[in-house]
Design a protein around this motif. Structure first.
Motif, PDB file in Angstrom:
ATOM      1  N   GLY A  49     -60.940  23.798  35.426  1.00  0.00           N
ATOM      2  CA  GLY A  49     -60.181  23.121  36.224  1.00  0.00           C
ATOM      3  C   GLY A  49     -58.605  24.286  36.015  1.00  0.00           C
ATOM      4  O   GLY A  49     -57.461  24.370  36.692  1.00  0.00           O
ATOM      5  N   ALA A  50     -58.848  25.657  34.706  1.00  0.00           N
ATOM      6  CA  ALA A  50     -58.253  25.976  34.299  1.00  0.00           C
ATOM      7  C   ALA A  50     -58.181  27.560  35.230  1.00  0.00           C
ATOM      8  O   ALA A  50     -56.685  28.427  35.568  1.00  0.00           O
ATOM      9  CB  ALA A  50     -57.751  26.530  33.494  1.00  0.00           C
ATOM     10  N   VAL A  51     -58.916  28.029  35.919  1.00  0.00           N
ATOM     11  CA  VAL A  51     -58.795  28.456  36.979  1.00  0.00           C
ATOM     12  C   VAL A  51     -58.464  27.819  38.903  1.00  0.00           C
ATOM     13  O   VAL A  51     -57.582  28.991  39.018  1.00  0.00           O
ATOM     14  CB  VAL A  51     -61.148  28.768  38.094  1.00  0.00           C
ATOM     15  CG1 VAL A  51     -61.340  30.089  38.570  1.00  0.00           C
ATOM     16  CG2 VAL A  51     -61.623  29.733  35.566  1.00  0.00           C
ATOM     17  N   SER A  52     -58.911  26.967  38.832  1.00  0.00           N
ATOM     18  CA  SER A  52     -58.040  26.731  39.869  1.00  0.00           C
ATOM     19  C   SER A  52     -56.605  26.611  39.595  1.00  0.00           C
ATOM     20  O   SER A  52     -56.177  26.815  40.626  1.00  0.00           O
ATOM     21  CB  SER A  52     -58.775  24.930  40.214  1.00  0.00           C
ATOM     22  OG  SER A  52     -59.587  25.124  40.724  1.00  0.00           O
ATOM     23  N   ALA A  53     -55.884  26.161  38.610  1.00  0.00           N
ATOM     24  CA  ALA A  53     -54.587  26.114  38.346  1.00  0.00           C
ATOM     25  C   ALA A  53     -54.308  27.315  38.274  1.00  0.00           C
ATOM     26  O   ALA A  53     -53.028  27.464  38.867  1.00  0.00           O
ATOM     27  CB  ALA A  53     -54.327  25.540  37.264  1.00  0.00           C
ATOM     28  N   CYS A  54     -55.041  28.623  37.966  1.00  0.00           N
ATOM     29  CA  CYS A  54     -54.023  29.944  37.951  1.00  0.00           C
ATOM     30  C   CYS A  54     -54.159  30.144  39.317  1.00  0.00           C
ATOM     31  O   CYS A  54     -53.406  31.241  39.735  1.00  0.00           O
ATOM     32  CB  CYS A  54     -55.552  30.419  37.256  1.00  0.00           C
ATOM     33  SG  CYS A  54     -55.372  30.986  35.174  1.00  0.00           S
ATOM     34  N   ARG A  55     -54.919  29.708  39.754  1.00  0.00           N
ATOM     35  CA  ARG A  55     -54.960  30.463  41.646  1.00  0.00           C
ATOM     36  C   ARG A  55     -53.897  29.256  42.226  1.00  0.00           C
ATOM     37  O   ARG A  55     -53.532  29.739  43.110  1.00  0.00           O
ATOM     38  CB  ARG A  55     -56.538  30.175  42.162  1.00  0.00           C
ATOM     39  CG  ARG A  55     -57.152  31.278  41.310  1.00  0.00           C
ATOM     40  CD  ARG A  55     -58.568  30.610  42.024  1.00  0.00           C
ATOM     41  NE  ARG A  55     -59.712  32.151  41.420  1.00  0.00           N
ATOM     42  CZ  ARG A  55     -61.152  32.095  41.503  1.00  0.00           C
ATOM     43  NH1 ARG A  55     -61.773  31.381  42.295  1.00  0.00           N
ATOM     44  NH2 ARG A  55     -61.898  33.195  40.683  1.00  0.00           N
ATOM     45  N   ASN A  56     -53.893  28.671  42.111  1.00  0.00           N
ATOM     46  CA  ASN A  56     -53.315  27.251  42.824  1.00  0.00           C
ATOM     47  C   ASN A  56     -51.623  27.775  43.018  1.00  0.00           C
ATOM     48  O   ASN A  56     -50.974  27.255  43.570  1.00  0.00           O
ATOM     49  CB  ASN A  56     -53.363  26.017  42.881  1.00  0.00           C
ATOM     50  CG  ASN A  56     -54.892  26.053  43.634  1.00  0.00           C
ATOM     51  OD1 ASN A  56     -55.555  26.684  44.319  1.00  0.00           O
ATOM     52  ND2 ASN A  56     -55.714  24.914  43.467  1.00  0.00           N
ATOM     53  N   GLU A  57     -51.020  27.878  40.936  1.00  0.00           N
ATOM     54  CA  GLU A  57     -49.507  27.805  40.540  1.00  0.00           C
ATOM     55  C   GLU A  57     -50.053  29.067  40.063  1.00  0.00           C
ATOM     56  O   GLU A  57     -50.867  29.421  39.345  1.00  0.00           O
ATOM     57  CB  GLU A  57     -49.860  26.076  40.076  1.00  0.00           C
ATOM     58  CG  GLU A  57     -50.356  25.822  38.793  1.00  0.00           C
ATOM     59  CD  GLU A  57     -50.848  24.922  38.564  1.00  0.00           C
ATOM     60  OE1 GLU A  57     -50.073  24.759  37.419  1.00  0.00           O
ATOM     61  OE2 GLU A  57     -50.443  23.877  40.063  1.00  0.00           O
ATOM     62  N   LYS A  58     -48.810  29.434  39.630  1.00  0.00           N
ATOM     63  CA  LYS A  58     -47.556  30.520  38.430  1.00  0.00           C
ATOM     64  C   LYS A  58     -48.348  29.348  37.165  1.00  0.00           C
ATOM     65  O   LYS A  58     -47.116  29.192  36.402  1.00  0.00           O
ATOM     66  CB  LYS A  58     -47.376  30.868  38.916  1.00  0.00           C
ATOM     67  CG  LYS A  58     -46.676  32.567  37.743  1.00  0.00           C
ATOM     68  CD  LYS A  58     -45.065  33.188  38.474  1.00  0.00           C
ATOM     69  CE  LYS A  58     -45.566  33.928  37.519  1.00  0.00           C
ATOM     70  NZ  LYS A  58     -45.171  35.377  38.475  1.00  0.00           N
ATOM     71  N   ALA A  59     -49.360  29.669  36.658  1.00  0.00           N
ATOM     72  CA  ALA A  59     -49.796  29.146  35.042  1.00  0.00           C
ATOM     73  C   ALA A  59     -50.097  30.210  33.896  1.00  0.00           C
ATOM     74  O   ALA A  59     -50.006  31.453  34.322  1.00  0.00           O
ATOM     75  CB  ALA A  59     -50.984  28.244  35.437  1.00  0.00           C
ATOM     76  N   PRO A  60     -49.063  29.586  33.020  1.00  0.00           N
ATOM     77  CA  PRO A  60     -49.048  30.792  31.690  1.00  0.00           C
ATOM     78  C   PRO A  60     -49.896  30.355  31.635  1.00  0.00           C
ATOM     79  O   PRO A  60     -50.992  29.476  30.447  1.00  0.00           O
ATOM     80  CB  PRO A  60     -48.189  30.327  31.048  1.00  0.00           C
ATOM     81  CG  PRO A  60     -48.277  28.377  31.260  1.00  0.00           C
ATOM     82  CD  PRO A  60     -48.224  28.252  32.990  1.00  0.00           C
ATOM     83  N   VAL A  61     -51.248  31.231  31.212  1.00  0.00           N
ATOM     84  CA  VAL A  61     -51.893  31.623  31.076  1.00  0.00           C
ATOM     85  C   VAL A  61     -52.472  31.767  29.137  1.00  0.00           C
ATOM     86  O   VAL A  61     -51.910  33.134  29.015  1.00  0.00           O
ATOM     87  CB  VAL A  61     -53.537  32.092  31.805  1.00  0.00           C
ATOM     88  CG1 VAL A  61     -54.544  32.627  30.726  1.00  0.00           C
ATOM     89  CG2 VAL A  61     -53.719  32.384  33.321  1.00  0.00           C
TER      90      VAL A  61
END
Length: 171
Positions: A49-61
């Motif tokens: 889910g984190a990989v998808s979120a990173c690619r779809n939105e600017k997520a603070p990893v």
């Protein structure tokens, strides 16, 4: 003419964080669900889910962000489990007053089936007349097993109501 710019995949930042965050995410989930296998499954769901979120939105990893993703995955797991248990309770309760255990007049039953909606008629016919398992009925109807179980509970209730009205009985 300017050179086309290639943006790096934001999921690479997650890859760099993976080894340090994995024990924390897994520990967080294990301490809350108490099952190693569930914690492992949820940990993998978290990182996917984190990989998808990173690619779809600017997520603070970051690790706290991953713990937040894990929290959402854990809540989703609890909701799924509650739906499954609720479905099992409904199926169990329905068995206690199941008209299928009683002797049913075949002609009256055909009349009742004809009056039911197509989705109820299909589910009841496949399950009880054709003798298919719920999973097979679900596959044929293009539904999930849980949705099919719920459909069967509603279909049996509708059948029971119409059957009893036609038979002249009232609950």
């Amino acid at each position: 003419m300017s050179e086309p710019r290639v943006r790096p995949d934001p999921a690479f930042a997650l890859l760099e964080l993976y080894e340090t965050a994995l024990p924390e995410v897994y520990g967080y989930l294990l301490s809350r669900c108490g099952s190693r296998s569930v914690a492992e499954d949820l940990t993998s769901e978290t990182f996917l889910g984190a990989v998808s979120a990173c690619r779809n939105e600017k997520a603070p990893v970051s690790t706290p962000w991953l713990i937040g993703v894990a929290r959402h995955k854990l809540v989703d797991h609890w909701r799924r489990r509650e739906r499954e248990e609720r479905g099992l309770r409904l199926v169990h309760e329905a068995k206690s007053v199941d008209p299928w255990d009683e002797e049913v007049d075949a002609l009256l039953a055909r009349e009742v089936l004809a009056e039911l909606g197509a989705h109820h008629r299909a589910a009841l016919t496949l399950r009880y007349l054709d003798g298919l398992r719920v999973a097979e009925v679900a596959q044929l109807l293009g539904r999930t097993v849980h949705a099919t179980e719920a459909l069967l509970v509603r279909a049996k209730a509708a059948f029971r109501t119409v059957y009893q009205q036609k038979e002249g009985r009232r609950d």
